[in-house]
Design an enzyme around this catalytic site. Structure first.
Site, short mmCIF file in Angstrom:
data_model
loop_
_atom_site.label_atom_id
_atom_site.label_comp_id
_atom_site.label_asym_id
_atom_site.label_seq_id
_atom_site.Cartn_x
_atom_site.Cartn_y
_atom_site.Cartn_z
N SER A 21 3.48 4.61 9.15
CA SER A 21 4.66 4.21 8.38
C SER A 21 5.94 4.90 8.83
CB SER A 21 4.44 4.46 6.88
OG SER A 21 4.39 5.83 6.61
N LYS A 59 8.03 10.07 3.75
CA LYS A 59 8.99 8.97 3.73
C LYS A 59 10.41 9.51 3.77
CE LYS A 59 5.97 5.63 2.94
NZ LYS A 59 4.87 6.14 3.75
#
Length: 101
Positions: A21, A59
């Site tokens: 990701s 993230k």
């Protein structure tokens, strides 16, 4: 033994990344990332966050007023809008990585 001076800020611990990701930020599956433990982060910083009571994620933090959103650095993943009442917490800041070839 890893020299903490290789990271900015100095890491509190290392965390092994699982998944893709964050590939567009240069963080790959299997990398060890340095994490500076802190509950505070600014808009745009890469964070390690706890979602729920067990799941951890890496993230980019997007902050708009009091609202937080966690963004992947891979277009194949949707943003995460964490629920602060469901065990969400910022655990630390990304401060560098170690990659074995």
């Amino acid at each position: 033994m890893v020299d903490r001076g290789l990271f900015r800020p100095s890491p509190s611990y290392l965390l092994r990344v699982r998944g893709d990701s964050m590939i567009d930020a240069g963080i790959l599956d299997g990398d060890l990332i340095g994490v500076h433990a802190t509950p505070n982060a600014e808009h745009g910083q890469i964070v390690v966050a706890r979602l729920g009571h067990a799941a951890m994620t890496v993230k980019r933090l997007h902050r708009v007023g009091a609202a937080l959103r966690l963004l992947s650095c891979n277009a194949n993943y949707a943003p995460i809008d964490p629920d602060p009442t469901d065990g969400f917490a910022i655990e630390g800041l990304y401060c560098g990585l170690i990659r074995t070839l």
